[in-house]
Design an enzyme around this catalytic site. Structure first.
Site, PDB file in Angstrom:
ATOM      1  N   LYS A   8       7.681  19.603  57.296  1.00 32.28           N
ATOM      2  CA  LYS A   8       8.948  20.333  57.401  1.00 32.28           C
ATOM      3  C   LYS A   8       9.032  21.476  56.382  1.00 32.28           C
ATOM      4  O   LYS A   8       8.211  21.561  55.463  1.00 32.28           O
ATOM      5  CB  LYS A   8      10.112  19.341  57.241  1.00 32.28           C
ATOM      6  CG  LYS A   8      10.206  18.317  58.386  1.00 32.28           C
ATOM      7  CD  LYS A   8      11.489  17.480  58.278  1.00 32.28           C
ATOM      8  CE  LYS A   8      11.607  16.500  59.444  1.00 32.28           C
ATOM      9  NZ  LYS A   8      12.900  15.755  59.415  1.00 32.28           N
ATOM     10  N   TYR A  48      14.496  18.732  69.303  1.00 31.98           N
ATOM     11  CA  TYR A  48      15.357  17.642  68.838  1.00 31.98           C
ATOM     12  C   TYR A  48      16.498  17.355  69.821  1.00 31.98           C
ATOM     13  O   TYR A  48      17.538  16.823  69.423  1.00 31.98           O
ATOM     14  CB  TYR A  48      15.929  17.966  67.463  1.00 31.98           C
ATOM     15  CG  TYR A  48      14.982  17.703  66.303  1.00 31.98           C
ATOM     16  CD1 TYR A  48      14.557  16.399  66.008  1.00 31.98           C
ATOM     17  CD2 TYR A  48      14.518  18.729  65.486  1.00 31.98           C
ATOM     18  CE1 TYR A  48      13.705  16.142  64.944  1.00 31.98           C
ATOM     19  CE2 TYR A  48      13.666  18.481  64.419  1.00 31.98           C
ATOM     20  CZ  TYR A  48      13.263  17.181  64.154  1.00 31.98           C
ATOM     21  OH  TYR A  48      12.436  16.919  63.095  1.00 31.98           O
ATOM     22  N   PHE A  56      24.631  14.950  62.707  1.00 30.89           N
ATOM     23  CA  PHE A  56      23.759  15.723  61.830  1.00 30.89           C
ATOM     24  C   PHE A  56      22.955  16.789  62.575  1.00 30.89           C
ATOM     25  O   PHE A  56      22.125  17.479  61.967  1.00 30.89           O
ATOM     26  CB  PHE A  56      22.808  14.789  61.061  1.00 30.89           C
ATOM     27  CG  PHE A  56      21.942  13.909  61.933  1.00 30.89           C
ATOM     28  CD1 PHE A  56      20.785  14.394  62.530  1.00 30.89           C
ATOM     29  CD2 PHE A  56      22.283  12.586  62.146  1.00 30.89           C
ATOM     30  CE1 PHE A  56      19.988  13.596  63.326  1.00 30.89           C
ATOM     31  CE2 PHE A  56      21.488  11.766  62.936  1.00 30.89           C
ATOM     32  CZ  PHE A  56      20.340  12.274  63.535  1.00 30.89           C
ATOM     33  N   ARG A  84       3.908   6.626  60.975  1.00 29.80           N
ATOM     34  CA  ARG A  84       5.270   6.217  60.591  1.00 29.80           C
ATOM     35  C   ARG A  84       5.239   5.400  59.301  1.00 29.80           C
ATOM     36  O   ARG A  84       6.118   5.527  58.447  1.00 29.80           O
ATOM     37  CB  ARG A  84       5.938   5.413  61.709  1.00 29.80           C
ATOM     38  CG  ARG A  84       6.234   6.162  63.000  1.00 29.80           C
ATOM     39  CD  ARG A  84       7.264   7.259  62.892  1.00 29.80           C
ATOM     40  NE  ARG A  84       8.526   6.876  62.313  1.00 29.80           N
ATOM     41  CZ  ARG A  84       9.638   7.607  62.423  1.00 29.80           C
ATOM     42  NH1 ARG A  84       9.643   8.741  63.146  1.00 29.80           N
ATOM     43  NH2 ARG A  84      10.738   7.240  61.842  1.00 29.80           N
ATOM     44  N   THR A  90      13.402   7.204  56.979  1.00 29.42           N
ATOM     45  CA  THR A  90      14.025   8.520  57.180  1.00 29.42           C
ATOM     46  C   THR A  90      14.732   9.013  55.926  1.00 29.42           C
ATOM     47  O   THR A  90      14.617  10.178  55.555  1.00 29.42           O
ATOM     48  CB  THR A  90      15.032   8.435  58.352  1.00 29.42           C
ATOM     49  OG1 THR A  90      14.360   7.918  59.504  1.00 29.42           O
ATOM     50  CG2 THR A  90      15.623   9.793  58.670  1.00 29.42           C
ATOM     51  N   ARG A 101       7.558  10.196  52.163  1.00 35.16           N
ATOM     52  CA  ARG A 101       8.949  10.576  51.897  1.00 35.16           C
ATOM     53  C   ARG A 101       9.413  10.136  50.510  1.00 35.16           C
ATOM     54  O   ARG A 101      10.174  10.854  49.843  1.00 35.16           O
ATOM     55  CB  ARG A 101       9.855  10.034  52.999  1.00 35.16           C
ATOM     56  CG  ARG A 101       9.773  10.904  54.270  1.00 35.16           C
ATOM     57  CD  ARG A 101      10.385  10.253  55.463  1.00 35.16           C
ATOM     58  NE  ARG A 101      10.643  11.207  56.555  1.00 35.16           N
ATOM     59  CZ  ARG A 101      10.941  10.840  57.794  1.00 35.16           C
ATOM     60  NH1 ARG A 101      11.022   9.552  58.113  1.00 35.16           N
ATOM     61  NH2 ARG A 101      11.143  11.743  58.716  1.00 35.16           N
ATOM     62  N   ASN A 111      13.411  15.936  54.356  1.00 36.28           N
ATOM     63  CA  ASN A 111      12.655  14.684  54.179  1.00 36.28           C
ATOM     64  C   ASN A 111      11.175  14.812  54.511  1.00 36.28           C
ATOM     65  O   ASN A 111      10.527  13.855  54.939  1.00 36.28           O
ATOM     66  CB  ASN A 111      13.337  13.528  54.929  1.00 36.28           C
ATOM     67  CG  ASN A 111      13.336  13.706  56.431  1.00 36.28           C
ATOM     68  OD1 ASN A 111      12.916  14.734  56.933  1.00 36.28           O
ATOM     69  ND2 ASN A 111      13.796  12.694  57.147  1.00 36.28           N
ATOM     70  N   HIS A 114       8.056  15.069  59.893  1.00 38.23           N
ATOM     71  CA  HIS A 114       8.448  14.461  61.171  1.00 38.23           C
ATOM     72  C   HIS A 114       7.241  13.700  61.703  1.00 38.23           C
ATOM     73  O   HIS A 114       6.105  14.134  61.524  1.00 38.23           O
ATOM     74  CB  HIS A 114       8.843  15.529  62.193  1.00 38.23           C
ATOM     75  CG  HIS A 114       8.929  14.989  63.599  1.00 38.23           C
ATOM     76  ND1 HIS A 114      10.073  14.403  64.091  1.00 38.23           N
ATOM     77  CD2 HIS A 114       7.991  14.884  64.591  1.00 38.23           C
ATOM     78  CE1 HIS A 114       9.838  13.980  65.330  1.00 38.23           C
ATOM     79  NE2 HIS A 114       8.587  14.261  65.658  1.00 38.23           N
ATOM     80  N   GLU A 125       5.825  15.317  72.636  1.00 39.93           N
ATOM     81  CA  GLU A 125       5.918  16.227  71.489  1.00 39.93           C
ATOM     82  C   GLU A 125       4.640  17.040  71.296  1.00 39.93           C
ATOM     83  O   GLU A 125       4.696  18.216  70.915  1.00 39.93           O
ATOM     84  CB  GLU A 125       6.248  15.420  70.219  1.00 39.93           C
ATOM     85  CG  GLU A 125       7.654  14.819  70.272  1.00 39.93           C
ATOM     86  CD  GLU A 125       8.017  14.023  69.040  1.00 39.93           C
ATOM     87  OE1 GLU A 125       9.171  13.562  68.967  1.00 39.93           O
ATOM     88  OE2 GLU A 125       7.171  13.853  68.134  1.00 39.93           O
TER      89      GLU A 125
END
Ligand code: ADP
Ligand code: MG
Length: 139
Positions: A8, A48, A56, A84, A90, A101, A111, A114, A125
């Site tokens: 990100k 998204y 949010f 993950r 998250t 993270r 964060n 993704h 994706e």
């Protein structure tokens, strides 16, 4: 198995690209495709779309379009679950010690990464960002 990862805007701005990619490469995830891009609101909103009704959503789109990102296809055994697990929760305050993270994220908006949350979403994706001829055989 393949999954989609995005570093990100906070990760790019803080020069954490290499450190985060090292986490993937040293944990059995190879890079099968990679590019940098700066998403506009339409593109981020489409990516998204599943979160469109969430409180949010606007903050998420604002943040994801605030600077360039690195988009990658990661390949390896159990790539979706492994990514993950490497990412952590998250909310970085809740992320396990040693996760990406926990180590690189500032807050739930910024964060760091993704990662696709299922094999089905990983395919969607990956197709969103990459054409077939941009993905190499990384195995
Ligand atoms: P993840 O990125 O861990 O898969 P989600 O898919 O639930 O998390 O949410 C997508 C992104 O939206 C998160 O990475 C985070 O940046 C943001 N987000 C999720 N939940 C919240 C929240 N409660 N408040 C603010 N931002 C959130
Ligand atoms: Mg998600």
């Amino acid at each position: 198995m393949q999954t989609l990862s995005i570093l990100k805007p906070d990760s790019v701005a803080k020069s954490n690209i290499g450190a985060i990619i090292s986490r993937f490469e040293s944990n059995g995830l190879s890079i099968a495709a990679m590019k940098m891009l700066h998403m506009d609101e339409a593109q981020a909103g489409e990516f998204y779309a599943i979160h469109r009704e969430r409180s949010f959503f606007n903050d998420l789109i604002h943040f994801m379009t605030s600077g360039p990102v690195v988009v990658m296809v990661l390949e390896g055994d159990n790539a979706v679950e492994k990514n993950r697990a490497l990412m952590g929760a998250t909310d970085p305050k809740k992320a396990e010690v040693g996760t990406i993270r926990a180590d690189f994220a500032d807050n739930i908006d910024a964060n760091a990464v993704h990662g696709s949350d299922s094999e089905e979403n990983a395919k969607i994706e990956i197709n969103f960002f990459f054409s077939k001829n941009e993905i190499v055989n990384a195995a």
